[in-house]
Motif scaffolding. Structure first.
Motif, PDB file in Angstrom:
ATOM      1  N   LEU A 146       0.825  -1.209   0.000  1.00 54.37           N
ATOM      2  CA  LEU A 146       0.000   0.000   0.000  1.00 54.37           C
ATOM      3  C   LEU A 146       0.858   1.257   0.000  1.00 54.37           C
ATOM      4  CD1 LEU A 146      -2.749  -1.117   2.533  1.00 54.37           C
ATOM      5  CD2 LEU A 146      -3.096  -0.600   0.100  1.00 54.37           C
ATOM      6  N   LEU A 147       1.906   1.268   0.824  1.00 52.93           N
ATOM      7  CA  LEU A 147       2.776   2.443   0.893  1.00 52.93           C
ATOM      8  C   LEU A 147       3.566   2.635  -0.397  1.00 52.93           C
ATOM      9  CD1 LEU A 147       4.028   2.226   4.577  1.00 52.93           C
ATOM     10  CD2 LEU A 147       2.277   3.748   3.623  1.00 52.93           C
ATOM     11  N   LEU A 170      11.654   0.195  12.189  1.00 46.56           N
ATOM     12  CA  LEU A 170      12.936  -0.177  12.788  1.00 46.56           C
ATOM     13  C   LEU A 170      13.871  -0.819  11.767  1.00 46.56           C
ATOM     14  CD1 LEU A 170      11.923  -1.558  16.294  1.00 46.56           C
ATOM     15  CD2 LEU A 170      13.396   0.404  15.816  1.00 46.56           C
ATOM     16  N   ALA A 171      13.314  -1.564  10.843  1.00 44.20           N
ATOM     17  CA  ALA A 171      14.105  -2.222   9.804  1.00 44.20           C
ATOM     18  C   ALA A 171      14.476  -1.263   8.671  1.00 44.20           C
ATOM     19  CB  ALA A 171      13.340  -3.413   9.244  1.00 44.20           C
ATOM     20  N   GLY A 172      13.918  -0.063   8.676  1.00 45.55           N
ATOM     21  CA  GLY A 172      14.219   0.906   7.633  1.00 45.55           C
ATOM     22  C   GLY A 172      13.419   0.724   6.362  1.00 45.55           C
ATOM     23  N   LEU A 173      12.398  -0.140   6.408  1.00 45.04           N
ATOM     24  CA  LEU A 173      11.589  -0.372   5.212  1.00 45.04           C
ATOM     25  C   LEU A 173      10.551   0.718   4.998  1.00 45.04           C
ATOM     26  CD1 LEU A 173      11.074  -4.226   5.511  1.00 45.04           C
ATOM     27  CD2 LEU A 173      12.812  -2.986   4.213  1.00 45.04           C
ATOM     28  N   VAL A 174      10.089   1.324   6.082  1.00 41.06           N
ATOM     29  CA  VAL A 174       9.182   2.465   5.996  1.00 41.06           C
ATOM     30  C   VAL A 174       9.703   3.582   6.885  1.00 41.06           C
ATOM     31  CG1 VAL A 174       7.157   1.017   5.509  1.00 41.06           C
ATOM     32  CG2 VAL A 174       7.590   1.757   7.828  1.00 41.06           C
ATOM     33  N   ARG A 175       9.255   4.774   6.595  1.00 43.52           N
ATOM     34  CA  ARG A 175       9.607   5.957   7.395  1.00 43.52           C
ATOM     35  C   ARG A 175       8.316   6.709   7.681  1.00 43.52           C
ATOM     36  NH1 ARG A 175      14.995   7.910   4.176  1.00 43.52           N
ATOM     37  NH2 ARG A 175      16.247   6.143   4.844  1.00 43.52           N
ATOM     38  N   SER A 176       8.426   7.701   8.534  1.00 33.60           N
ATOM     39  CA  SER A 176       7.245   8.499   8.842  1.00 33.60           C
ATOM     40  C   SER A 176       7.642   9.950   9.070  1.00 33.60           C
ATOM     41  CB  SER A 176       6.528   7.949  10.080  1.00 33.60           C
ATOM     42  OG  SER A 176       7.333   8.132  11.226  1.00 33.60           O
ATOM     43  N   ARG A 177       6.640  10.788   8.961  1.00 28.64           N
ATOM     44  CA  ARG A 177       6.820  12.209   9.284  1.00 28.64           C
ATOM     45  C   ARG A 177       5.518  12.697   9.902  1.00 28.64           C
ATOM     46  NH1 ARG A 177       5.640  12.440   3.924  1.00 28.64           N
ATOM     47  NH2 ARG A 177       3.917  13.800   3.389  1.00 28.64           N
ATOM     48  N   ARG A 178       5.622  13.721  10.672  1.00 31.33           N
ATOM     49  CA  ARG A 178       4.447  14.283  11.337  1.00 31.33           C
ATOM     50  C   ARG A 178       3.841  15.368  10.465  1.00 31.33           C
ATOM     51  NH1 ARG A 178       1.968  13.246  15.510  1.00 31.33           N
ATOM     52  NH2 ARG A 178       3.557  12.012  16.525  1.00 31.33           N
ATOM     53  N   GLU A 179       2.524  15.286  10.314  1.00 32.78           N
ATOM     54  CA  GLU A 179       1.734  16.328   9.646  1.00 32.78           C
ATOM     55  C   GLU A 179       0.650  16.743  10.612  1.00 32.78           C
ATOM     56  OE1 GLU A 179       0.098  15.226   5.871  1.00 32.78           O
ATOM     57  OE2 GLU A 179       2.051  15.231   4.887  1.00 32.78           O
ATOM     58  N   GLY A 180       0.905  17.796  11.343  1.00 31.86           N
ATOM     59  CA  GLY A 180      -0.034  18.219  12.378  1.00 31.86           C
ATOM     60  C   GLY A 180      -0.096  17.156  13.461  1.00 31.86           C
ATOM     61  N   ARG A 181      -1.273  16.601  13.670  1.00 31.02           N
ATOM     62  CA  ARG A 181      -1.448  15.559  14.690  1.00 31.02           C
ATOM     63  C   ARG A 181      -1.292  14.150  14.125  1.00 31.02           C
ATOM     64  NH1 ARG A 181      -5.906  17.503  18.859  1.00 31.02           N
ATOM     65  NH2 ARG A 181      -5.668  15.314  19.366  1.00 31.02           N
ATOM     66  N   ARG A 182      -1.178  14.046  12.821  1.00 38.32           N
ATOM     67  CA  ARG A 182      -1.079  12.735  12.175  1.00 38.32           C
ATOM     68  C   ARG A 182       0.374  12.342  11.913  1.00 38.32           C
ATOM     69  NH1 ARG A 182      -3.690  11.714   6.887  1.00 38.32           N
ATOM     70  NH2 ARG A 182      -2.082  13.136   6.212  1.00 38.32           N
ATOM     71  N   GLN A 183       0.620  11.063  11.976  1.00 34.50           N
ATOM     72  CA  GLN A 183       1.899  10.491  11.565  1.00 34.50           C
ATOM     73  C   GLN A 183       1.662   9.863  10.195  1.00 34.50           C
ATOM     74  OE1 GLN A 183       4.326  10.989  13.688  1.00 34.50           O
ATOM     75  NE2 GLN A 183       5.984   9.698  13.003  1.00 34.50           N
ATOM     76  N   VAL A 184       2.376  10.327   9.180  1.00 34.92           N
ATOM     77  CA  VAL A 184       2.207   9.830   7.823  1.00 34.92           C
ATOM     78  C   VAL A 184       3.367   8.898   7.495  1.00 34.92           C
ATOM     79  CG1 VAL A 184       2.051  10.486   5.392  1.00 34.92           C
ATOM     80  CG2 VAL A 184       0.971  11.908   7.134  1.00 34.92           C
ATOM     81  N   TYR A 185       3.035   7.722   6.981  1.00 31.20           N
ATOM     82  CA  TYR A 185       4.041   6.711   6.667  1.00 31.20           C
ATOM     83  C   TYR A 185       4.276   6.657   5.161  1.00 31.20           C
ATOM     84  CZ  TYR A 185       3.548   5.275  11.455  1.00 31.20           C
ATOM     85  OH  TYR A 185       3.545   5.276  12.820  1.00 31.20           O
ATOM     86  N   TYR A 186       5.519   6.371   4.796  1.00 26.77           N
ATOM     87  CA  TYR A 186       5.893   6.263   3.394  1.00 26.77           C
ATOM     88  C   TYR A 186       7.030   5.263   3.259  1.00 26.77           C
ATOM     89  CZ  TYR A 186       9.520   9.589   4.851  1.00 26.77           C
ATOM     90  OH  TYR A 186      10.549  10.214   5.511  1.00 26.77           O
ATOM     91  N   VAL A 187       7.359   4.910   2.034  1.00 22.58           N
ATOM     92  CA  VAL A 187       8.388   3.923   1.746  1.00 22.58           C
ATOM     93  C   VAL A 187       9.752   4.446   2.191  1.00 22.58           C
ATOM     94  CG1 VAL A 187       9.622   2.799  -0.144  1.00 22.58           C
ATOM     95  CG2 VAL A 187       7.130   2.918  -0.157  1.00 22.58           C
ATOM     96  N   GLY A 188      10.465   3.603   2.928  1.00 17.50           N
ATOM     97  CA  GLY A 188      11.793   3.980   3.381  1.00 17.50           C
ATOM     98  C   GLY A 188      12.894   3.415   2.507  1.00 17.50           C
ATOM     99  N   ASP A 189      12.613   2.365   1.772  1.00 17.68           N
ATOM    100  CA  ASP A 189      13.616   1.720   0.939  1.00 17.68           C
ATOM    101  C   ASP A 189      12.993   1.355  -0.406  1.00 17.68           C
ATOM    102  OD1 ASP A 189      15.502   0.102  -0.297  1.00 17.68           O
ATOM    103  OD2 ASP A 189      16.057  -0.933   1.547  1.00 17.68           O
ATOM    104  N   PRO A 190      13.157   2.207  -1.417  1.00 15.79           N
ATOM    105  CA  PRO A 190      12.548   1.949  -2.724  1.00 15.79           C
ATOM    106  C   PRO A 190      12.984   0.624  -3.353  1.00 15.79           C
ATOM    107  CG  PRO A 190      13.360   4.202  -2.598  1.00 15.79           C
ATOM    108  CD  PRO A 190      13.859   3.490  -1.373  1.00 15.79           C
ATOM    109  N   GLY A 191      14.187   0.170  -3.068  1.00 16.25           N
ATOM    110  CA  GLY A 191      14.657  -1.100  -3.623  1.00 16.25           C
ATOM    111  C   GLY A 191      13.840  -2.276  -3.124  1.00 16.25           C
ATOM    112  N   VAL A 192      13.526  -2.274  -1.834  1.00 13.50           N
ATOM    113  CA  VAL A 192      12.705  -3.349  -1.271  1.00 13.50           C
ATOM    114  C   VAL A 192      11.303  -3.292  -1.861  1.00 13.50           C
ATOM    115  CG1 VAL A 192      11.652  -4.226   0.845  1.00 13.50           C
ATOM    116  CG2 VAL A 192      14.058  -3.561   0.836  1.00 13.50           C
ATOM    117  N   VAL A 193      10.804  -2.090  -2.066  1.00  8.45           N
ATOM    118  CA  VAL A 193       9.478  -1.935  -2.659  1.00  8.45           C
ATOM    119  C   VAL A 193       9.457  -2.506  -4.074  1.00  8.45           C
ATOM    120  CG1 VAL A 193       7.803  -0.239  -3.490  1.00  8.45           C
ATOM    121  CG2 VAL A 193       8.791  -0.016  -1.226  1.00  8.45           C
TER     122      VAL A 193
END
Length: 132
Positions: A36-37, A67-90
Motif C-alpha cells: 500500500l505504501l 525499525l528495519a528501515g523499510l518504511v519511514r514516517s513524518r508528522r503532519e499536524g497531529r497525524r503520523q504519515v508513513y511512506y516507503v523507506g527503501d525503494p529497492g525493497v518496494v
C-alpha cells in the motif's frame, strides 16, 4: 553463463539483513502495508482500514517495518504519515506480488489462454490455437 569468480558474493552481514527484511515481509499484513505504501503515503488509520486490521496491530507492524528501515514516517499536524523507506525493497515487493497476481489471472482464465512475450513488447494475450 557466469563462471565462478565473476560475481561478488554478499557478505554475511548483507545476507543477514536480507533475511531480516524477508522475515518481516513474511507476514501478510506487513507485506500488504508495504505494498500500500508503495502506492502512496498513508496514516495509520487509513492503513488499518485498508489492511482490515485493528489500529494497535497495524501500529505494531509499522513500528517493526520502521525499525528495519523499510518504511519511514513524518508528522503532519497531529497525524503520523508513513511512506516507503527503501525503494529497492518496494521494487522487490511489487515484482513478487505482480508476478503472483499474473499467475492467478492466468489460472482463472483457464487453459485456452496462454502468455506470449514478444521482444520488447511485454506480455500479450493470445487465444491458444486461434492465431488471434
Amino acid at each position: 553463463m557466469a563462471g565462478a569468480g565473476q560475481y561478488e558474493e554478499p557478505s554475511g552481514e548483507v545476507l543477514g539483513r536480507a533475511a531480516e527484511a524477508f522475515g518481516l515481509l513474511a507476514a501478510p499484513a506487513r507485506l500488504h502495508i508495504v505494498w500500500l505504501l508503495a502506492h502512496g503515503e498513508r496514516d495509520v488509520s487509513a492503513l488499518a482500514e485498508q489492511v482490515g486490521g485493528a489500529l494497535p496491530a497495524v501500529s505494531q507492524h509499522l513500528s517493526k517495518l520502521k525499525l528495519a528501515g523499510l518504511v519511514r514516517s513524518r508528522r503532519e499536524g497531529r497525524r503520523q504519515v508513513y511512506y516507503v523507506g527503501d525503494p529497492g525493497v518496494v521494487a522487490v515487493v511489487r515484482l513478487m506480488i505482480g508476478q503472483l497476481a499474473e499467475q492467478e489471472r492466468e489460472r482463472e482464465q483457464g487453459p485456452e489462454y496462454r502468455q506470449v512475450y514478444e521482444r520488447g513488447a511485454g506480455p500479450v494475450r493470445r487465444l491458444r490455437g486461434t492465431g488471434a
